[in-house]
Write a protein that holds these residues in place. Structure first.
Motif, short mmCIF file in Angstrom:
data_model
loop_
_atom_site.label_atom_id
_atom_site.label_comp_id
_atom_site.label_asym_id
_atom_site.label_seq_id
_atom_site.Cartn_x
_atom_site.Cartn_y
_atom_site.Cartn_z
N LYS A 160 15.99 25.29 2.10
CA LYS A 160 16.01 24.64 0.78
C LYS A 160 16.79 23.32 0.77
O LYS A 160 17.28 22.91 -0.27
CB LYS A 160 16.58 25.58 -0.28
N THR A 161 16.92 22.67 1.92
CA THR A 161 17.64 21.40 2.00
C THR A 161 16.68 20.28 2.38
O THR A 161 15.69 20.49 3.11
CB THR A 161 18.77 21.46 3.04
N ILE A 162 16.99 19.09 1.89
CA ILE A 162 16.26 17.86 2.23
C ILE A 162 17.28 16.93 2.88
O ILE A 162 18.20 16.45 2.21
CB ILE A 162 15.65 17.21 0.98
N LYS A 163 17.13 16.69 4.17
CA LYS A 163 18.14 15.93 4.92
C LYS A 163 17.56 14.61 5.42
O LYS A 163 16.41 14.57 5.88
CB LYS A 163 18.66 16.75 6.11
N THR A 164 18.38 13.57 5.32
CA THR A 164 17.99 12.24 5.81
C THR A 164 18.84 11.92 7.03
O THR A 164 20.08 12.07 7.00
CB THR A 164 18.21 11.18 4.71
N TRP A 165 18.18 11.43 8.09
CA TRP A 165 18.84 11.15 9.37
C TRP A 165 18.57 9.71 9.79
O TRP A 165 17.57 9.11 9.39
CB TRP A 165 18.31 12.09 10.46
N LYS A 166 19.48 9.17 10.60
CA LYS A 166 19.27 7.86 11.18
C LYS A 166 18.31 7.97 12.37
O LYS A 166 18.40 8.92 13.16
CB LYS A 166 20.59 7.25 11.64
N SER A 167 17.41 6.99 12.49
CA SER A 167 16.46 7.02 13.61
C SER A 167 17.15 6.71 14.93
O SER A 167 16.85 7.31 15.96
CB SER A 167 15.33 6.02 13.37
#
Length: 480
Positions: free
Chosen positions: A167-174
């Motif tokens: 239930k998480t939405i995670k943003t990562w660096k490319s």
């Protein structure tokens, strides 16, 4: 070729001075006369046909006069036959595989500007970034607890977002520059399981699907909008890349729902006979999208007329799991549970090519590269495979003469494409035994149903058993 048929030879008038002695009855004349005589001769310019160096190619003179080339049609037919045979001989689409995942591959994401960058998620929560040029993994980490449901890059390509069963939405660096970059730059919590994500083409907006369709902004921790239309859950969502305000989703109640995020609610809904697993918008035609369905078919719809699909694409022998368009919009690739990848032309109902290997198992995701040359597939036996979009295409730089010869061969194959022998060779494919047997069984079922309908229509009152086209059979209803 004789000098008379030489295209580079030039017929010129040259003047020679001839002198001779005028004789009369075998006796020498007392006077000699000089006269000018014009003679037509063929002369060549050595620069037109001689090689400048030993490594240079021979320049063959040719006259294009059709009267000098009889039997042009039969000669071109033989060339077309040889060209289509060579196409099948050199049809080796498999390039290589990317291995490293310890569980089945669940999702793939393409970088919007770098062709060699690919992100993949697995069923165990691991995400890997790949360099396709070297076929190596550049970065891997555990992102979620459980299944990585979906991945998508931001428009600038500097970040990518992942959703999972936790239930998480995670943003990562490319790109990772130091150890601190290994952590997510942003984490959002959803009230329910998120099963899909898609990003707007230019704005910092993305949409997710689960129990409902939610619209998010990257700077806010709660969804900006929530769309509901009486369904239990949504499992796939996709933004339109041309009409960027439109998005569509596939729902568990066998429906396909269209949204406009400028509106407060959903726009339209079409219900199919069986569930649609994935959806892809045509990148060149704003109103066209194709869905991969559980009934072994793919359906291309026009959003302006959802009562029936524009086209029905058949050939798979099991549920179609994923679909993705080529950047030209003329073709799309589909992956299925029957362990094959098929390439369809958008205007035709049957596939132009089918790819398979002995080790490849059920397909879970497919992507078409942004340079229109490669296809990437993920399957549940932990491998990502790279294929050529055109099986017999030569990779690398083509010399001008090679390119000319290939263009000539393509023109010949198109010219004689309706000839039975050439059509048979171009259409022939070797498929696994279980695929061939399933195709025969499906053909038997379709023939039986067609024959049964014909018999009912024959032995009933006129109009009692109406004729229903294939395109209308699979749509249950349309709601607005």
């Amino acid at each position: 070729m004789s000098p008379a048929h030489d295209g580079t030879a030039v017929l010129r008038e040259m003047t020679f001075e001839l002198s001779w002695a005028v004789t009369n009855y075998g006796q020498k004349s007392d006077c000699c006369t000089m006269s000018n005589v014009k003679i037509k001769v063929i002369s060549r310019n050595p620069e037109d046909y001689l090689r400048a160096t030993k490594r240079d190619i021979h320049k063959l003179p040719r006259n294009y006069d059709p009267s000098l080339h009889p039997l042009e049609g039969p000669r071109e037919y033989v060339r077309a036959l040889n060209a289509v045979k060579l196409e099948r001989v050199f049809a080796k689409p498999f390039i290589g595989n990317l291995d490293g995942h310890s569980d089945g591959v669940s999702s793939l994401a393409k970088h919007p500007s770098r062709l060699a960058v690919l992100a993949s998620g697995a069923f165990d929560g691991e995400i890997r970034l790949w360099d396709l040029a070297s076929r190596k993994c550049t970065r891997h980490f555990t992102a979620h607890e459980g299944w990585v449901r979906s991945l998508c890059f931001t428009p600038d390509g500097k970040h990518f977002t992942s959703v999972g069963d936790d239930k998480t939405i995670k943003t990562w660096k490319s790109a990772v520059l130091d150890e601190e970059d290994g952590e997510p730059t942003n984490t959002l919590l959803s009230m329910s399981v998120v099963s899909g994500i898609t990003h707007h083409r230019s704005k910092p907006i993305f949409a997710t699907c689960g129990e409902q369709c939610q619209l998010w902004e990257s700077t806010r921790s709660e969804p900006v909008k929530v769309f509901k239309w009486g369904v239990d859950s949504l499992h796939h969502v996709a933004f339109n890349q041309v009409e960027t305000n439109l998005l569509a989703s596939c729902a568990s109640d066998r429906s396909i729902i269209l949204y406009d995020f400028r509106e407060s609610g959903p726009l339209r809904k079409v219900v199919m006979e069986l569930r649609s697993n994935a959806l892809s918008w045509n990148p060149m035609e704003a109103f066209i999208f194709t869905v991969a369905n559980e009934d072994y078919n793919l359906y291309t719809f026009d959003v302006r007329k959802l009562k029936q699909p524009v086209n029905v694409h058949m050939d798979h022998t099991s549920a179609v799991i994923d679909v993705d368009y080529s950047p030209t919009g003329r073709e799309f690739v589909a992956g299925s549970y029957d362990k094959t990848v098929r390439i369809f032309e958008s205007l035709k109902g049957h596939s132009r090519d089918v790819y398979h290997t002995k080790r490849m198992q059920r397909l879970t995701c497919v992507k078409w590269s942004l340079d229109n040359k490669y296809i990437l597939t993920g399957s549940d036996e932990m491998n990502i495979r790279m294929w050529k979009a055109r099986a017999s295409e030569k990779l690398g730089v083509l010399k001008p003469r090679e390119r000319t010869a290939l263009n000539y061969a393509e023109a010949l194959k198109e010219k004689f494409s309706s000839h039975p022998q050439i059509k048979r060779i171009a259409r022939h494919r070797h498929v696994p035994k279980h695929i061939m047997n399933a195709q025969k069984e499906l053909k038997t079922i379709r023939d039986k149903n067609r024959r049964k309908d014909a018999n009912r229509r024959t032995h009933s009152k006129p109009g009692a058993v109406p004729f229903v086209s294939e395109r209308k059979k699979h749509v249950v209803k349309e709601d607005q």
